[in-house]
Design an enzyme around this catalytic site. Structure first.
Site, PDB file in Angstrom:
ATOM      1  CD  GLU A  36     -11.599  -3.984 -11.188  1.00 44.26           C
ATOM      2  OE1 GLU A  36     -11.589  -3.307 -10.146  1.00 44.26           O
ATOM      3  OE2 GLU A  36     -10.637  -4.669 -11.587  1.00 44.26           O
ATOM      4  NE  ARG A 262     -17.265   2.430   0.214  1.00 44.36           N
ATOM      5  CZ  ARG A 262     -17.153   1.431  -0.661  1.00 44.36           C
ATOM      6  NH1 ARG A 262     -17.769   0.299  -0.458  1.00 44.36           N
ATOM      7  NH2 ARG A 262     -16.404   1.550  -1.720  1.00 44.36           N
ATOM      8  CE  LYS A 272     -16.387  -5.021  -7.141  1.00 43.25           C
ATOM      9  NZ  LYS A 272     -16.494  -4.555  -8.534  1.00 43.25           N
TER      10      LYS A 272
HETATM   11  P1  ATP Z   1     -15.788  -3.044  -3.648  1.00 43.49           P
HETATM   12  O1  ATP Z   1     -15.238  -2.034  -2.701  1.00 43.49           O
HETATM   13  O2  ATP Z   1     -16.950  -3.816  -3.113  1.00 43.49           O
HETATM   14  O3  ATP Z   1     -14.738  -3.943  -4.241  1.00 43.49           O
HETATM   15  P2  ATP Z   1     -15.746  -1.216  -5.818  1.00 43.49           P
HETATM   16  O4  ATP Z   1     -16.074   0.149  -5.424  1.00 43.49           O
HETATM   17  O5  ATP Z   1     -14.328  -1.515  -6.075  1.00 43.49           O
HETATM   18  O6  ATP Z   1     -16.432  -2.229  -4.817  1.00 43.49           O
HETATM   19  P3  ATP Z   1     -16.688  -0.986  -8.463  1.00 43.49           P
HETATM   20  O7  ATP Z   1     -17.066  -2.062  -9.390  1.00 43.49           O
HETATM   21  O8  ATP Z   1     -15.505  -0.168  -8.760  1.00 43.49           O
HETATM   22  O9  ATP Z   1     -16.558  -1.677  -7.052  1.00 43.49           O
HETATM   23  O10 ATP Z   1     -17.942  -0.066  -8.169  1.00 43.49           O
HETATM   24  C1  ATP Z   1     -18.775   0.459  -9.158  1.00 43.49           C
HETATM   25  C2  ATP Z   1     -19.478   1.660  -8.600  1.00 43.49           C
HETATM   26  O11 ATP Z   1     -20.234   1.311  -7.465  1.00 43.49           O
HETATM   27  C3  ATP Z   1     -18.483   2.707  -8.173  1.00 43.49           C
HETATM   28  O12 ATP Z   1     -18.919   3.951  -8.681  1.00 43.49           O
HETATM   29  C4  ATP Z   1     -18.546   2.665  -6.684  1.00 43.49           C
HETATM   30  O13 ATP Z   1     -18.315   3.920  -6.121  1.00 43.49           O
HETATM   31  C5  ATP Z   1     -19.965   2.197  -6.407  1.00 43.49           C
HETATM   32  N1  ATP Z   1     -20.041   1.511  -5.130  1.00 43.49           N
HETATM   33  C6  ATP Z   1     -19.328   0.449  -4.728  1.00 43.49           C
HETATM   34  N2  ATP Z   1     -19.631   0.110  -3.465  1.00 43.49           N
HETATM   35  C7  ATP Z   1     -20.576   0.991  -3.041  1.00 43.49           C
HETATM   36  C8  ATP Z   1     -21.304   1.173  -1.822  1.00 43.49           C
HETATM   37  N3  ATP Z   1     -21.119   0.396  -0.775  1.00 43.49           N
HETATM   38  N4  ATP Z   1     -22.199   2.186  -1.761  1.00 43.49           N
HETATM   39  C9  ATP Z   1     -22.400   2.977  -2.826  1.00 43.49           C
HETATM   40  N5  ATP Z   1     -21.757   2.865  -3.990  1.00 43.49           N
HETATM   41  C10 ATP Z   1     -20.845   1.888  -4.118  1.00 43.49           C
HETATM   42 MG    MG Z   2     -13.661   0.367  -7.655  1.00 39.90          MG
END
Ligand code: ATP
Ligand code: MG
Length: 557
Positions: A36, A262, A272
């Protein structure tokens, strides 16, 4: 042999190999990375990128880069650009064009209309607080909305009015009609669309209703013919809903959602939202501040794509949440920089030395190999003269035992040059040592045959030739191993007040004058450093990437 190979497969690879054996998806593998664009990517995303793109490569498949841009209020073009840069920098290529969930808004809308027609979705007039109250608890079934059973015609008409902007934000939502008594809370008539009168960075003002993640995500996977949709564990209980939404539209191949643990790293935060807070409220100097766990921060700090990919490989893919030591990432960085970084002389806390018996106005060239780890390494010439700098902490007036550096009357070798003896030291009015008067032994030049040995070897630069530079030393951004785990304290309370130390009066060997931004070096005995983007010709700036594991204070030469 074959058995061993099988053993080393992670559980996602096992699923994919079974699918390939069974001819599922026409033997295709197509994964996706779906960020995102509401912030910069961090090291956790790097893990996901390496995993998704890595699987695409390993199985002769492809990986899509898709922006999950369904919330215009939080998203921005700047984030899109940074994400593209980061994925490329990590060394991966996506299949074809970059994709955007917003490209599918019309299709998603049409499918929603179809679901209404089939009695699988309805418009709810209640405010969101009431809707959440009615969802119940895992132990207690939810209450049905009074609008749940309105007619298809009325639903179609209201949904159309939602789209055309007749209602204010929050006045109505479209909900899937699944099961308010499901033991899985995700299935209790989740919201599919909400009203948001907001400008979207791609679709402009074309839409004022936006699909929710759970609805948009799986359908986007389906539109793109994704075979394996890999996400993190918190989506495990969304999987039945992911499949339910697909049931409404899919025929033929459909994507399979697979969850993995994760990446969590100690001494850092990875949400984020929290990283944005650090940036917005100026706790750090932007998203690419070298203390940030963002990919852009790590890049600016001097981390290499290779070291991040090796790290992702090393930690593997887990089914259960765990915490990885930040030190492991640093280890991988050190391991790579050791191979590629030229060794240079840099004195970061200079102490002046005068060699009283060295002739005035003479300069000798000292030849040094740039990188002893690299068999093809070139060497360079370094000027040596009567006036030198060494590190302040390489001299002690009153040293403890086994101090092999310089002290009154003791001898050390200056790396690549001569053995010198400290005869005298000068101090200022506060007793701080300001200068050493030393003599050198002309018969001890390195590389000029047998020479006597001394225990300590110091790095140095010639005071008449060196350049000035600023050096930024970084430490952990947080003092707490898990800054966001403490319920009674805000994570910002654990910020390390000493995470950045600026040394403005450093002396470097002259060859570093025009080093390009991003170039990596090993400052001998100190650590790995790289040229920061703030560098100018007048004042080069270096970031400490990572410290050295150990110094070579006991070695000779
Ligand atoms: P955040 O929790 O930091 O806001 P998010 O998961 O909402 O991150 P996205 O932009 O939706 O952020 O993530 C894109 C991809 O990265 C998703 O498939 C998510 O599962 C993966 N991702 C995010 N954080 C991690 C992590 N700590 N380890 C592994 N994969 C991750
Ligand atoms: Mg997300």
């Amino acid at each position: 042999m074959e058995l061993q190979n099988e053993k080393s497969l992670n559980f996602i690879e096992q699923i994919i190999e079974t699918d390939l054996e069974n001819g599922k998806n026409g033997n295709r593998v197509l994964t996706r990375f779906p960020p995102e664009p509401n912030g910069y990517l961090h090291i956790g995303h790097a893990k996901s990128i390496c995993l998704n793109f890595g699987l695409g490569i390993k199985y002769n498949g492809q990986t899509n880069l898709r922006f999950d841009d369904t919330n215009p209020v939080k998203e921005d073009e700047e984030y899109v650009d940074s994400i593209i840069e980061d994925v490329k920098w990590l060394g991966f290529n996506w299949d074809g064009e970059i994709r955007y969930a917003s490209d599918y808004f019309e299709q998603l809308y049409q499918w929603a209309v179809q679901m209404i027609k089939e009695g699988k979705a309805y418009v709810d007039d209640q405010p969101s607080e009431l809707i959440s109250q009615q969802r119940g608890t895992p132990q207690k079934p939810g209450d049905e909305s009074p609008y749940r059973n309105r007619t298809i015609e009325e639903n179609l008409d209201l949904f159309e009015q939602m789209r055309s902007g007749k209602f204010q934000n929050g006045e109505r939502v479209l909900r899937a009609k699944v099961d308010m008594a499901s033991p899985n809370m995700q299935m209790r008539d989740p919201v599919m669309y909400r009203i948001m009168h907001a400008h979207h960075h791609r679709t402009g003002d074309q839409w004022c209703i936006y699909p929710m993640y759970d609805y948009a995500h799986g359908q986007s996977d389906y539109i793109e013919n994704i075979t394996h949709s890999i996400c993190t564990l918190e989506f495990e209980n969304h999987r039945p809903l992911y499949n339910w939404f697909l049931d409404q539209v899919a025929n033929g191949d459909r994507p399979q959602q697979i969850e993995f643990a994760r990446l969590n790293l100690n001494y850092t935060v990875m949400s984020k939202r929290k990283l944005l807070e650090l940036v917005k409220d100026n706790y750090v100097n932007g998203w690419d501040d070298p203390r940030m766990p963002t990919i852009s921060g790590l890049r600016r700090r001097g981390y290499t794509p290779e070291s991040i990919r090796n790290f992702a490989d090393r930690i593997g893919v887990a089914k259960r949440d765990n915490v990885i030591e930040f030190g492991l990432l640093e280890f991988m960085v050190r391991e790579h920089l050791n191979k590629i970084a030229d060794r240079v002389m840099a004195v970061i806390n200079p102490l002046k030395i005068t060699l009283t018996n060295y002739p005035d106005g003479v300069t000798e060239d000292i030849e040094l190999v740039n990188n002893p780890e690299d068999p093809n390494s070139q060497s360079r010439k370094l000027p040596f003269s009567k006036h030198l700098f060494i590190e302040q902490d390489d001299f002690m007036i009153d040293p403890p035992k086994k101090y092999f550096r310089l002290s009154p009357g003791s001898e050390v070798r200056l790396k690549g040059a001569y053995i010198i003896r400290c005869d005298e030291y000068r101090t200022d009015e506060n007793g701080k040592v300001t200068e050493l008067l030393c003599t050198y032994d002309p018969d001890t030049r390195s590389g000029a045959g047998e020479s006597r040995k001394v225990k300590g070897t110091l790095h140095w630069v010639s005071a008449d030739h060196c350049i000035d530079a600023e050096v930024r030393l970084y430490d952990r951004l947080f003092t707490h191993e898990a800054p966001d785990s403490d319920k009674d304290h805000d994570f910002k309370e654990f910020l390390n007040p000493n995470s950045l130390q600026v040394l403005a009066n450093c002396k470097l060997e002259p060859g570093l004058k025009e080093a390009a931004i991003g170039t990596k070096f090993q400052f001998q005995r100190i650590g790995y450093f790289c040229v920061d983007k703030d560098s100018t010709a007048e004042m080069p700036v270096f970031n400490r990437t990572v410290t050295l594991k150990d110094s070579w204070s006991n070695s000779t030469n």
